[in-house]
Design a protein around this motif. Sequence first.
Motif, PDB file in Angstrom:
ATOM      1  N   VAL A 106       0.840  -1.205   0.000  1.00 13.17           N
ATOM      2  CA  VAL A 106       0.000   0.000   0.000  1.00 13.17           C
ATOM      3  C   VAL A 106       0.873   1.253   0.000  1.00 13.17           C
ATOM      4  CG1 VAL A 106      -1.631   1.351   1.374  1.00 13.17           C
ATOM      5  CG2 VAL A 106      -2.007  -1.093   1.054  1.00 13.17           C
ATOM      6  N   CYS A 107       1.833   1.301   0.906  1.00 14.69           N
ATOM      7  CA  CYS A 107       2.694   2.499   1.013  1.00 14.69           C
ATOM      8  C   CYS A 107       3.500   2.738  -0.255  1.00 14.69           C
ATOM      9  CB  CYS A 107       3.625   2.371   2.206  1.00 14.69           C
ATOM     10  SG  CYS A 107       2.779   2.421   3.790  1.00 14.69           S
ATOM     11  N   LEU A 108       4.130   1.689  -0.773  1.00 11.87           N
ATOM     12  CA  LEU A 108       4.936   1.848  -1.983  1.00 11.87           C
ATOM     13  C   LEU A 108       4.071   2.177  -3.195  1.00 11.87           C
ATOM     14  CD1 LEU A 108       7.530  -1.033  -1.479  1.00 11.87           C
ATOM     15  CD2 LEU A 108       7.943   1.426  -1.291  1.00 11.87           C
ATOM     16  N   SER A 109       2.860   1.659  -3.244  1.00  9.87           N
ATOM     17  CA  SER A 109       1.970   1.947  -4.368  1.00  9.87           C
ATOM     18  C   SER A 109       1.506   3.400  -4.355  1.00  9.87           C
ATOM     19  CB  SER A 109       0.770   1.007  -4.359  1.00  9.87           C
ATOM     20  OG  SER A 109       1.212  -0.316  -4.542  1.00  9.87           O
ATOM     21  N   VAL A 110       1.219   3.926  -3.171  1.00  9.15           N
ATOM     22  CA  VAL A 110       0.851   5.343  -3.080  1.00  9.15           C
ATOM     23  C   VAL A 110       2.062   6.201  -3.452  1.00  9.15           C
ATOM     24  CG1 VAL A 110       0.178   7.202  -1.499  1.00  9.15           C
ATOM     25  CG2 VAL A 110      -1.026   5.017  -1.437  1.00  9.15           C
ATOM     26  N   GLY A 111       3.233   5.792  -2.981  1.00 13.46           N
ATOM     27  CA  GLY A 111       4.452   6.497  -3.381  1.00 13.46           C
ATOM     28  C   GLY A 111       4.660   6.451  -4.885  1.00 13.46           C
ATOM     29  N   TRP A 112       4.365   5.297  -5.481  1.00 15.00           N
ATOM     30  CA  TRP A 112       4.505   5.154  -6.934  1.00 15.00           C
ATOM     31  C   TRP A 112       3.535   6.079  -7.671  1.00 15.00           C
ATOM     32  CZ3 TRP A 112       8.211   4.053  -9.832  1.00 15.00           C
ATOM     33  CH2 TRP A 112       8.018   3.846 -11.196  1.00 15.00           C
ATOM     34  N   ALA A 113       2.360   6.295  -7.102  1.00 13.07           N
ATOM     35  CA  ALA A 113       1.395   7.208  -7.722  1.00 13.07           C
ATOM     36  C   ALA A 113       2.006   8.602  -7.876  1.00 13.07           C
ATOM     37  CB  ALA A 113       0.118   7.289  -6.890  1.00 13.07           C
ATOM     38  N   TYR A 114       2.762   9.033  -6.882  1.00  2.00           N
ATOM     39  CA  TYR A 114       3.407  10.351  -6.965  1.00  2.00           C
ATOM     40  C   TYR A 114       4.549  10.358  -7.978  1.00  2.00           C
ATOM     41  CZ  TYR A 114       0.624  12.412  -3.321  1.00  2.00           C
ATOM     42  OH  TYR A 114      -0.431  12.936  -2.620  1.00  2.00           O
ATOM     43  N   VAL A 115       5.225   9.226  -8.154  1.00  2.00           N
ATOM     44  CA  VAL A 115       6.254   9.138  -9.188  1.00  2.00           C
ATOM     45  C   VAL A 115       5.613   9.274 -10.561  1.00  2.00           C
ATOM     46  CG1 VAL A 115       7.965   7.617 -10.275  1.00  2.00           C
ATOM     47  CG2 VAL A 115       7.847   7.776  -7.783  1.00  2.00           C
ATOM     48  N   VAL A 116       4.497   8.580 -10.776  1.00  2.52           N
ATOM     49  CA  VAL A 116       3.778   8.673 -12.052  1.00  2.52           C
ATOM     50  C   VAL A 116       3.340  10.112 -12.296  1.00  2.52           C
ATOM     51  CG1 VAL A 116       1.654   7.987 -13.258  1.00  2.52           C
ATOM     52  CG2 VAL A 116       3.034   6.267 -12.079  1.00  2.52           C
ATOM     53  N   LYS A 117       2.826  10.759 -11.255  1.00  2.77           N
ATOM     54  CA  LYS A 117       2.384  12.148 -11.384  1.00  2.77           C
ATOM     55  C   LYS A 117       3.557  13.066 -11.737  1.00  2.77           C
ATOM     56  CE  LYS A 117       0.784  16.065  -8.729  1.00  2.77           C
ATOM     57  NZ  LYS A 117       1.967  16.807  -8.323  1.00  2.77           N
ATOM     58  N   ASP A 118       4.674  12.918 -11.022  1.00  2.00           N
ATOM     59  CA  ASP A 118       5.825  13.792 -11.248  1.00  2.00           C
ATOM     60  C   ASP A 118       6.442  13.587 -12.621  1.00  2.00           C
ATOM     61  OD1 ASP A 118       5.495  14.917  -8.766  1.00  2.00           O
ATOM     62  OD2 ASP A 118       7.043  13.696  -7.802  1.00  2.00           O
ATOM     63  N   GLN A 119       6.445  12.355 -13.110  1.00  4.31           N
ATOM     64  CA  GLN A 119       7.029  12.066 -14.419  1.00  4.31           C
ATOM     65  C   GLN A 119       6.052  12.336 -15.563  1.00  4.31           C
ATOM     66  OE1 GLN A 119      10.278  11.295 -14.904  1.00  4.31           O
ATOM     67  NE2 GLN A 119      10.438  11.674 -12.715  1.00  4.31           N
ATOM     68  N   ALA A 151       3.236 -12.067  -4.269  1.00  5.05           N
ATOM     69  CA  ALA A 151       3.003 -12.286  -5.698  1.00  5.05           C
ATOM     70  C   ALA A 151       1.646 -11.753  -6.145  1.00  5.05           C
ATOM     71  CB  ALA A 151       3.109 -13.774  -6.028  1.00  5.05           C
ATOM     72  N   LEU A 152       0.668 -11.787  -5.253  1.00  5.02           N
ATOM     73  CA  LEU A 152      -0.668 -11.284  -5.598  1.00  5.02           C
ATOM     74  C   LEU A 152      -0.797  -9.782  -5.338  1.00  5.02           C
ATOM     75  CD1 LEU A 152      -2.831 -14.183  -4.138  1.00  5.02           C
ATOM     76  CD2 LEU A 152      -2.302 -13.748  -6.547  1.00  5.02           C
ATOM     77  N   ALA A 153      -0.230  -9.315  -4.236  1.00  7.48           N
ATOM     78  CA  ALA A 153      -0.416  -7.916  -3.831  1.00  7.48           C
ATOM     79  C   ALA A 153       0.413  -6.943  -4.661  1.00  7.48           C
ATOM     80  CB  ALA A 153      -0.079  -7.756  -2.350  1.00  7.48           C
ATOM     81  N   ALA A 154       1.623  -7.314  -5.023  1.00 12.63           N
ATOM     82  CA  ALA A 154       2.505  -6.372  -5.720  1.00 12.63           C
ATOM     83  C   ALA A 154       1.951  -5.926  -7.079  1.00 12.63           C
ATOM     84  CB  ALA A 154       3.900  -6.959  -5.861  1.00 12.63           C
ATOM     85  N   ALA A 195       0.660  -2.117  -7.555  1.00 13.68           N
ATOM     86  CA  ALA A 195       1.311  -1.253  -8.540  1.00 13.68           C
ATOM     87  C   ALA A 195       0.311  -0.757  -9.589  1.00 13.68           C
ATOM     88  CB  ALA A 195       2.465  -1.983  -9.209  1.00 13.68           C
ATOM     89  N   TYR A 196      -0.598  -1.619  -9.989  1.00 19.69           N
ATOM     90  CA  TYR A 196      -1.635  -1.228 -10.947  1.00 19.69           C
ATOM     91  C   TYR A 196      -2.522  -0.134 -10.355  1.00 19.69           C
ATOM     92  CZ  TYR A 196      -5.842  -1.639 -13.845  1.00 19.69           C
ATOM     93  OH  TYR A 196      -6.921  -1.374 -14.656  1.00 19.69           O
ATOM     94  N   LEU A 197      -2.980  -0.350  -9.117  1.00 20.61           N
ATOM     95  CA  LEU A 197      -3.831   0.657  -8.474  1.00 20.61           C
ATOM     96  C   LEU A 197      -3.058   1.939  -8.188  1.00 20.61           C
ATOM     97  CD1 LEU A 197      -5.887  -1.620  -6.061  1.00 20.61           C
ATOM     98  CD2 LEU A 197      -6.636  -0.599  -8.228  1.00 20.61           C
ATOM     99  N   GLY A 198      -1.783   1.802  -7.851  1.00 21.60           N
ATOM    100  CA  GLY A 198      -0.945   2.987  -7.655  1.00 21.60           C
ATOM    101  C   GLY A 198      -0.779   3.778  -8.943  1.00 21.60           C
ATOM    102  N   THR A 199      -0.656   3.074 -10.047  1.00 24.26           N
ATOM    103  CA  THR A 199      -0.556   3.743 -11.349  1.00 24.26           C
ATOM    104  C   THR A 199      -1.866   4.453 -11.686  1.00 24.26           C
ATOM    105  OG1 THR A 199       1.050   2.093 -12.093  1.00 24.26           O
ATOM    106  CG2 THR A 199      -0.024   3.416 -13.794  1.00 24.26           C
ATOM    107  N   LEU A 200      -3.003   3.806 -11.402  1.00 23.21           N
ATOM    108  CA  LEU A 200      -4.295   4.460 -11.636  1.00 23.21           C
ATOM    109  C   LEU A 200      -4.434   5.709 -10.761  1.00 23.21           C
ATOM    110  CD1 LEU A 200      -6.868   1.524 -11.891  1.00 23.21           C
ATOM    111  CD2 LEU A 200      -5.683   2.727 -13.724  1.00 23.21           C
TER     112      LEU A 200
END
Length: 140
Positions: free
Chosen positions: A21-34, A68-71, A75-80
């Motif tokens: 959850v934490c890394l996916s939310v962090g990834w959302a900000y990476v997607v936004k910044d890039q 294997a299931l959560a990652a 990541a998909y939900l974080g990207t969305l």
Amino acid sequence: MSESGNDDEGTGVLIALGMTVCLSVGWAYVVKDQEDLMTWGALLVAGVTGLVAGTYSKNSQTVAVVCALAAPLGAYLGTLLGLCLLAVAPYGGDFGDAWHIFSNNTGDMARVFKVEAQDRDWLFLFLSAPVGYGAAMLDG
């Protein structure tokens, strides 16, 4: 399995879910910044989560399956969520606005992802499952 083993496994599952959850939310900000649809972060989320959760759970197979299931899902939900952050940014929107769009229009955001995603994006998401599993099962 001993009671201590069950505790380690439970701790590993909680770590896997929490870190995802934490890394996916962090990834959302990476997607936004890039300002780009990027899914290679799924490999990063899976690897880091798998290593940490696997270490704490003493390489439990249950924890590896959770990774294997959560990652990929995380990541998909974080990207969305990152796409939602991109959508509200020009209007001065913040995380709350993006979360509102994400939670009310997840299907629409998924359609945007489906249209914009390239083959490599899907490949990264699918490959993150064995990466998460393998990282959790590594003996350190």
